[in-house]
Design a protein around this motif. Structure first.
Motif, mmCIF file in Angstrom:
data_model
loop_
_atom_site.group_PDB
_atom_site.id
_atom_site.type_symbol
_atom_site.label_atom_id
_atom_site.label_comp_id
_atom_site.label_asym_id
_atom_site.label_seq_id
_atom_site.Cartn_x
_atom_site.Cartn_y
_atom_site.Cartn_z
ATOM 1 N N PHE A 223 -27.428 29.173 -79.299
ATOM 2 C CA PHE A 223 -29.209 29.816 -78.647
ATOM 3 C C PHE A 223 -30.360 28.737 -79.411
ATOM 4 O O PHE A 223 -30.852 29.934 -79.489
ATOM 5 N N GLY A 224 -30.143 28.075 -79.994
ATOM 6 C CA GLY A 224 -30.973 27.424 -80.771
ATOM 7 C C GLY A 224 -30.998 28.132 -81.952
ATOM 8 O O GLY A 224 -31.982 27.476 -82.859
ATOM 9 N N ILE A 225 -29.737 28.317 -82.772
ATOM 10 C CA ILE A 225 -30.710 28.890 -84.179
ATOM 11 C C ILE A 225 -30.014 28.665 -84.780
ATOM 12 O O ILE A 225 -28.039 28.527 -84.778
ATOM 13 N N GLY A 226 -30.358 27.620 -86.133
ATOM 14 C CA GLY A 226 -28.927 27.761 -87.076
ATOM 15 C C GLY A 226 -29.592 26.765 -87.861
ATOM 16 O O GLY A 226 -30.686 26.431 -88.373
ATOM 17 N N PRO A 227 -29.296 25.831 -88.190
ATOM 18 C CA PRO A 227 -27.352 25.166 -88.194
ATOM 19 C C PRO A 227 -26.867 26.499 -88.561
ATOM 20 O O PRO A 227 -27.116 27.661 -89.922
ATOM 21 N N SER A 228 -25.894 27.209 -88.267
ATOM 22 C CA SER A 228 -24.910 28.847 -88.273
ATOM 23 C C SER A 228 -23.821 28.348 -88.308
ATOM 24 O O SER A 228 -22.648 26.789 -87.997
ATOM 25 N N VAL A 229 -22.582 28.644 -89.419
ATOM 26 C CA VAL A 229 -20.901 27.965 -89.408
ATOM 27 C C VAL A 229 -20.679 29.213 -89.154
ATOM 28 O O VAL A 229 -20.773 30.676 -89.614
ATOM 29 N N SER A 230 -19.430 29.251 -88.434
ATOM 30 C CA SER A 230 -18.190 30.213 -87.872
ATOM 31 C C SER A 230 -17.073 30.033 -88.208
ATOM 32 O O SER A 230 -17.067 28.681 -88.597
#
Length: 313
Positions: A223-230
């Motif tokens: 959703f444009g949020i980041g960089p995100s890590v899962s």
């Protein structure tokens, strides 16, 4: 005329009186030689008096402290005890219980982070009431695989875009162009016009020894949020997926359960050693919500590398 004495020495009280009377009129007579037997005791008395001086006492204390502080002082030298396995085990346990270490997922994400890019495509949308085309922006993820600015992403992220821009990990933004596509695997290869001076490419690893249960991380811009890590695990191999939009069927996919959402598309699927094994391409969600329900798919890196003209592993 009275003569000022140059030196004086202690005399018995009676002798001092006589000496004072005689000194008024005449030169003092040469002192008689002291008995030999008394000289040692007088020297010892003077030494004892000197030793009681405070300055000498503090100097002795300082010298003793310095000697004790030196590691090679003879009386401090002792045989060093050899380390045992129990000593090593105790030291390791002390470190583990007193120091917080970064997780494997954190280390994996940090390893690939310099090669991560945000991909943005400007898309022509519906026309407004005046007949003008409304411009939209599609956001996805990409990963640098060659340090000349060659980037892998999903084809559906940039397909139909009138212009493409990429933002590197250091914040540098650059226009990019599509240089190759692989529609059967929903892959696109981009080339950035400008690149950072110290651009780093990700390390790719064969999926030949990948197995269900192996830990992986998905990195991107959901959703444009980041960089995100899962983080999650490989759930299965050689899976098939049919796109609900275009009806496209893909096979030989990696199934994983690390959270992925719109915007993660094109991002790397990374093992715990920081190596890229796949390109995140789709999530399975039979509802219109288009959110993650626990099943994601990635194209094996062997297919992705071939799209960029890289030799297979």
């Amino acid at each position: 005329m009275r003569r000022t004495p140059l030196y004086s020495r202690s005399l018995p009280p009676a002798a001092e009186s006589r000496h004072d009377l005689a000194a008024a009129d005449a030169e003092p007579a040469p002192a008689a030689a002291e008995p030999v037997a008394k000289r040692p005791s007088q020297r010892l008395a003077r030494v004892a008096t000197a030793l009681r001086h405070p300055a000498l006492t503090w100097a002795a204390i300082a010298a003793l402290a310095l000697a004790l502080a030196l590691p090679n002082t003879p009386w401090r030298t002792t045989a060093q005890r050899k380390l045992t396995q129990d000593d090593i085990h105790a030291a390791v346990m002390h470190t583990l219980t007193h120091k917080v270490l970064p997780s494997q997922a954190a280390r994996a994400a940090a390893t690939v982070a310099p090669a991560l890019v945000r991909v943005e495509g400007v898309l022509a949308g519906k026309k407004d009431r005046r007949g003008h085309a409304e411009m939209g922006r599609g956001v996805g993820t990409g990963v640098v695989i060659i340090d000349n600015g060659t980037i892998l992403t999903n084809l559906h992220v940039v397909q139909g875009a009138e212009s493409i821009s990429v933002t590197f990990a250091d914040g540098l933004e650059s226009p990019a162009a599509i240089v190759n596509v692989q529609p059967e695997n929903d892959l696109a290869v981009l080339r950035a016009q400008k690149i950072p001076d110290d651009l780093q490419a990700a390390t790719m690893r064969s999926t030949a020894d990948l197995a269900p249960g192996d830990e992986v991380v998905a990195i991107g811009y959901p959703f444009g949020i980041g960089p995100s890590v899962s983080a999650g695990v490989v759930s299965g191999l050689k899976r098939g997926f049919k796109s609900p939009e275009g009806g496209q069927v893909m096979s030989n996919l990696i199934q994983f359960d690390a959270a992925a959402n719109p915007g993660n598309s094109g991002g790397p699927l990374v093992t715990m050693d920081g190596h890229v094994v796949g390109i995140v391409t789709a999530i399975l969600n039979p509802t219109p919500a288009r959110t993650f329900l626990g099943i994601g798919f990635a194209v094996p890196i062997e297919n992705a590398a071939s799209a960029a003209g890289q030799p297979p592993f």
